[in-house]
Design an enzyme around this catalytic site. Structure first.
Site, PDB file in Angstrom:
ATOM      1  N   GLU A 178       0.805  -1.231   0.000  1.00  0.00           N
ATOM      2  CA  GLU A 178       0.000   0.000   0.000  1.00  0.00           C
ATOM      3  C   GLU A 178       0.832   1.272   0.000  1.00  0.00           C
ATOM      4  OE1 GLU A 178      -2.344  -2.853   2.732  1.00  0.00           O
ATOM      5  OE2 GLU A 178      -0.275  -2.422   2.269  1.00  0.00           O
TER       6      GLU A 178
ATOM      7  N   ASP B 290      -2.063  -5.286   3.409  1.00  0.00           N
ATOM      8  CA  ASP B 290      -2.324  -5.684   4.797  1.00  0.00           C
ATOM      9  C   ASP B 290      -3.310  -6.843   4.888  1.00  0.00           C
ATOM     10  OD1 ASP B 290      -0.634  -3.694   5.649  1.00  0.00           O
ATOM     11  OD2 ASP B 290      -2.230  -2.242   6.003  1.00  0.00           O
TER      12      ASP B 290
ATOM     13  N   ASP C 200      -6.121  -7.622   6.316  1.00  0.00           N
ATOM     14  CA  ASP C 200      -7.435  -7.327   6.871  1.00  0.00           C
ATOM     15  C   ASP C 200      -8.367  -7.043   5.695  1.00  0.00           C
ATOM     16  OD1 ASP C 200      -6.688  -4.813   6.009  1.00  0.00           O
ATOM     17  OD2 ASP C 200      -6.587  -3.922   7.994  1.00  0.00           O
TER      18      ASP C 200
ATOM     19  N   GLU D 221      -9.603  -4.278   4.421  1.00  0.00           N
ATOM     20  CA  GLU D 221      -9.167  -3.215   3.514  1.00  0.00           C
ATOM     21  C   GLU D 221      -8.011  -3.688   2.642  1.00  0.00           C
ATOM     22  OE1 GLU D 221     -10.455  -0.164   2.888  1.00  0.00           O
ATOM     23  OE2 GLU D 221     -12.092  -0.729   4.212  1.00  0.00           O
TER      24      GLU D 221
ATOM     25  N   TYR E  13       1.442  -5.752  13.116  1.00  0.00           N
ATOM     26  CA  TYR E  13       0.352  -5.003  12.485  1.00  0.00           C
ATOM     27  C   TYR E  13      -0.511  -4.323  13.537  1.00  0.00           C
ATOM     28  CZ  TYR E  13      -3.310  -3.919   9.104  1.00  0.00           C
ATOM     29  OH  TYR E  13      -4.205  -3.267   8.302  1.00  0.00           O
TER      30      TYR E  13
ATOM     31  N   ARG F 239      -3.586  -2.866  13.346  1.00  0.00           N
ATOM     32  CA  ARG F 239      -5.054  -2.902  13.332  1.00  0.00           C
ATOM     33  C   ARG F 239      -5.494  -4.317  13.711  1.00  0.00           C
ATOM     34  NH1 ARG F 239      -3.869   0.188   8.625  1.00  0.00           N
ATOM     35  NH2 ARG F 239      -4.386   2.395   8.955  1.00  0.00           N
TER      36      ARG F 239
ATOM     37  N   HIS G 138      -5.662 -11.100  14.365  1.00  0.00           N
ATOM     38  CA  HIS G 138      -4.217 -11.218  14.283  1.00  0.00           C
ATOM     39  C   HIS G 138      -3.652 -11.302  15.699  1.00  0.00           C
ATOM     40  CE1 HIS G 138      -4.942  -9.942  10.219  1.00  0.00           C
ATOM     41  NE2 HIS G 138      -5.424  -8.787  10.631  1.00  0.00           N
TER      42      HIS G 138
END
Length: 891
Positions: free
Chosen positions: A17, A104, A106, A108, A331, A333, A378
């Site tokens: 990203e 990532d 997740d 998104e 990570y 989030r 996670h």
């Protein structure tokens, strides 16, 4: 990690990203790989009517960007500012042997990977890399076990995006029509505003109460260290505390059970007790054991960083993202408190080496999480790697803010694997005649995890001493020396406003939204002028009151706490593949067991009275006025109204501070402004002192006069000090001081945005402190103009070009990255590209990685900072539009 089957010029393309993440992974992978950033999402729903493809413009649903009549099919476009980056990625694919999507892990991140495939349409092997920390071992493991794109996660993200689009784009226009422009509604945002408004309403309704008690100063004997105890009862009646009063009335909840003392009765009681002996009535001692807190989740990290470090949610997430992308933490989030076996071993080894064997429990601590969505559970946020880097070793590699956050994460993680803190709690009840006093003490016999980490404290060692309250070793029946009895007054306090940490905790506990979105939610409600900050507290504006009033009265389901939490559960079920997205979207929009969004909004434009919604009744009683005082939200901001009299409300006045007395003062001041200071002798027009949204000003003429003239007060002036003479001088600005003999041009004295100044042709000079534009004379002006110009107007110092902050060299231009102050605010530059610092972002919060990301985002838009005009680009009828075609499956 090399690929022997590649041709000489080919490489494996890895897409992530952000540029910072790309640099870190690039260093790990080496020359056989090209690592490039997508710079966030490369496709999205149309942002406005201009983005909508021509073939859809005439559709009734076009403004939504979602075809609600055809299975909620979204219309995706590549925004103009992403085209340059998409082209770059397409060109890189031409020489690539395979494609790795390393976004990532997740929803998104999964969606970004899916959109990359849908847009780039690569004709080569595609692999999805998944890792929760950027270390060589984690990247190697991900390369050894790639997977396919998870269609359930993609579907969950798309459903969430559609729901948020329908909610926002259907309700926001209603707010524009009934309250004001630029307002917005959101699935989580509107509920957050409701929480803040309801807390302010509690404060407005709050009635304080005063009560007295007695504080005794006691000692084991006349030479021993004294301690204090508070009065708890007299006879059979208890002494009340703040919680025993009704916050809405200020009276005791159970008057007969309590003895309510005032100053007089408290003094009389002291006089009655002071000559009586004091003795210990009872001693109660109990052991206690405290367990360490679990490692950080996104929510708890935001809360603790706000409490302990003073960071906003956005600052915390920005710093954490930089730490993650540079390989320092896992990570950021996550809803999980779980630690991997590798992380547990790393933490336990540190406990042993840094604190000693006695601080290490026999077995590892295992933390279970209540996360329903296992696919997104996670690890907790922890230092990266199998050996946690000591904070002191990174002090020179990180910014001060990054270091403080890393240290916080390190301490919390290590403490989570340490032994319990143990000690004893002790309570003494002291008797003087029929009055009882109480004091509680606490001793720490073994600090355990507290040696490394104390919630809310920067210095655990210092905090340990503060947490101990030592009491003397007395027993029941022992006599005590009573050194003093002092009456103490107390006033009950209203409920505290939400801080960012408190709001985050409240939303998390209610299951509303996702912690990873809270930073952007708080930023949005600040930017939309729904709230402002007073200290660290979030204070709602009157606009927020009006918006919440509309939602509560006309769309209550959409800001219902339980309903919003249930929506989150249903969206999570879609991500786990347990629920169908179309069933959910149909029920949400068209209705089923309950009314859908479309039904709820039917006829609301005609049904809702804008004046009623924008009228807020604050005062329940105003008996000495002919008409009630109300707050109204108007086109130019909130104002008070009582009958025919209106008055603007100061924008920084918290709603709970608008008392009846304050309201009367504001209205009376407004009435006085209707009376002129005097008459202008030249025009015979009245001169008024007025108060507006941006402060006090003087006005010549009546509001409806075409040639009406206004002038702001100079810095340091107050309305009370402005006379007719001063007002006329203010209205005379700019003053013509006379001709400059050097060039024959007029010299004018003015007052501007950055203070008073003089101007002569193209030359300007700021007036020195103490020199007023109303008083400066020609000779003074000529002397000031003769001095060299030392700074640009509006700069904060004489060194106007001095950087506010310096970073390393840009990986793109090779030049040093700087944060500078410009005419329109602070901006970052790498010598080629300039990027404005986002609103509310401070120099202290800006990290090097964030600066590089902002510059990359600006460069991707293809706009040169040097150009003064944009080239006109013809609209293309072949704009990249993509309908959703789910071809990916979960392996």
């Amino acid at each position: 990690m090399t690929n022997s089957t590649k041709s000489k010029d080919s490489y494996s393309l890895v897409i992530v990203e952000s540029p910072a993440k790309a640099r870190t992974i690039g260093r790990i992978l080496g020359d056989d790989y090209r690592v490039e950033a997508s710079i966030g999402h490369i496709r999205d729903l149309p942002r406005n009517s201009k983005d909508i493809p021509p073939k859809f413009k005439k559709e009734k649903w076009a403004n939504l960007g979602v075809n609600v009549n055809a299975n909620f099919e979204p219309i995706y476009i590549v925004p103009d500012d992403k085209r340059k980056q998409v082209k770059k990625l397409s060109e890189l694919l031409q020489n690539a042997s395979d494609l790795y999507l390393a976004t990532d892990e997740d929803r998104e991140g999964e969606a970004i990977s899916w959109h990359l495939v849908e847009t780039l349409k690569p004709k080569l092997p595609i692999r999805r890399l998944v890792f929760h920390e950027i270390t060589k071992k984690a990247i190697t493991n991900a390369l050894d076990s790639p997977r396919s794109i998870d269609s359930d996660l993609v579907q969950a993200q798309e459903t969430r995006r559609i729901v948020d689009r329908l909610y926002g784009y259907e309700i926001s226009p209603l707010l524009w029509r009934k309250i004001g422009p630029k307002l917005s509604a959101g699935r989580v945002q509107s509920v957050a505003v409701r929480l803040i408004v309801e807390r302010e309403k509690e404060r407005i309704a709050f009635h304080s109460a005063s009560y007295w008690d007695i504080l005794g100063n006691f000692a084991e004997n006349n030479t021993a260290k004294p301690f204090q105890a508070g009065l708890i009862s007299v006879g059979s009646q208890k002494i009340p505390s703040g919680k025993d009063f009704d916050p809405k009335t200020g009276t005791l909840n159970n008057p007969t059970a309590f003895l309510l003392l005032d100053e007089k009765t408290a003094g009389e009681l002291v006089n009655r007790l002071k000559n009586s002996p004091a003795k210990v009535k009872s001693v109660e001692e109990k052991p206690y054991s405290e367990k360490p807190s679990a490692p950080f989740t996104t929510s708890t990290l935001q809360q603790e960083a706000n409490r302990k470090l003073g960071f906003t949610a956005r600052t915390t997430m920005s710093l954490a993202q930089g730490l993650y992308e540079n390989g320092y933490i896992t990570y950021m989030r996550t809803d999980s408190t779980n630690l991997s076996d590798e992380a547990i071993n790393a933490a336990r080894n540190l406990v042993l080496s840094q604190y000693g064997k006695e601080f290490l429990p026999e077995s590892a601590r295992i933390y279970k999480t209540n996360v329903k969505n296992a696919q997104e559970a996670h690890e907790a946020i922890r230092p990266a790697g199998s050996v946690f880097e000591l904070p002191d070793n990174l002090r020179d590699k990180l910014t001060r803010e990054e270091f403080r956050l890393y240290e916080l994460i390190w301490k919390r993680t290590v403490a989570s694997q340490m032994s319990d803190a143990k000690g004893k709690r002790k309570q003494l009840i002291i008797e003087i005649d029929d009055a009882l006093f109480s004091v509680s003490g606490k001793t720490i016999e073994f600090p355990g995890y507290l040696r490394a980490y104390v919630e809310g404290s920067d210095d655990p060692s210092a905090e340990l001493a503060d947490r101990e309250i030592l009491l003397p070793p007395v027993k029941s029946g022992d006599s005590l020396a009573c050194n003093a009895l002092e009456p103490k007054s107390h006033v009950t306090a209203p409920p505290s406003r939400y801080s960012e940490a408190a709001l985050t905790k409240e939303l998390t506990e209610r299951g509303i939204g996702r912690p990873s979105t809270y930073a952007s939610i708080i930023e949005t409600i600040l930017n939309r002028n729904y709230v402002f900050k007073k200290g660290g507290a979030l204070v709602p504006t009157w606009i927020a009151f009006a918006v919440n009033q509309l939602m509560e009265e006309h769309l209550p389901d959409l800001i219902n706490y339980d309903f919003t939490a249930q929506m989150e559960d249903q969206l999570d079920a879609i991500s786990r593949g347990e629920s169908g997205h179309l069933d959910y979207l149909n029920e949400f929009y068209f209705g089923g067991k309950r009314h859908g969004l479309k039904q709820l909004l039917d006829n609301k434009v005609e049904e809702i009275n804008a004046r009623d919604i924008c009228t807020i009744s604050v005062f329940s009683d105003f008996s000495d006025a002919d008409e009630p005082i109300v707050v109204r939200v108007g086109k130019f901001g909130p104002y008070l109204q009582c009958g025919a009299v209106t008055a603007n409300l100061p924008e920084d006045l918290p709603p709970d501070e608008l008392t009846v007395v304050k309201a009367k003062e504001i209205l009376e001041s407004a009435q006085r402004s209707e009376e002129p200071l005097g008459i202008d002798p030249e025009t015979q027009k009245p001169i008024f002192m007025k108060s507006g949204r941006f402060g006090p000003y003087v006005q010549k003429g009546f509001p409806d006069d075409e040639d009406k003239q206004n002038a702001a007060l100079l810095k340091g002036m107050t309305p009370e000090t402005v006379t007719l003479e001063v007002a006329l001088k203010l209205l005379s600005l700019p003053r013509n001081l006379g001709k400059n003999p050097a060039n024959g041009e007029d010299i004018l004295a003015r007052d501007g945005k950055f203070g008073p100044y003089i101007v002569c042709g193209s030359e300007t000079r700021s007036l020195p402190d103490g020199v007023s534009p109303l008083e400066v004379e020609l000779d003074q002006a000529l002397e000031i103009l003769s001095q060299p110009k030392t700074r640009s107007r509006g700069s904060s110092s004489s060194k106007s070009n001095e950087p506010l902050k310096l970073f390393g060299d840009s990986p793109v231009t090779g030049k040093q990255v700087k944060l500078l102050s410009g005419r329109f605010g602070n901006y970052i530059t790498d010598g080629t590209t300039n990027a404005t610092l986002p609103k509310g972002f401070t120099a202290e919060e800006l990290t090097f990685d964030r600066a590089i990301d902002l510059l990359a985002e600006k460069a991707a838009k293809g706009v040169s900072p040097r150009s003064t005009k944009r080239k006109t680009i013809k609209k293309s009828t072949t704009k990249s539009t993509k309908k959703t075609t789910k071809k990916t499956t979960k392996k």
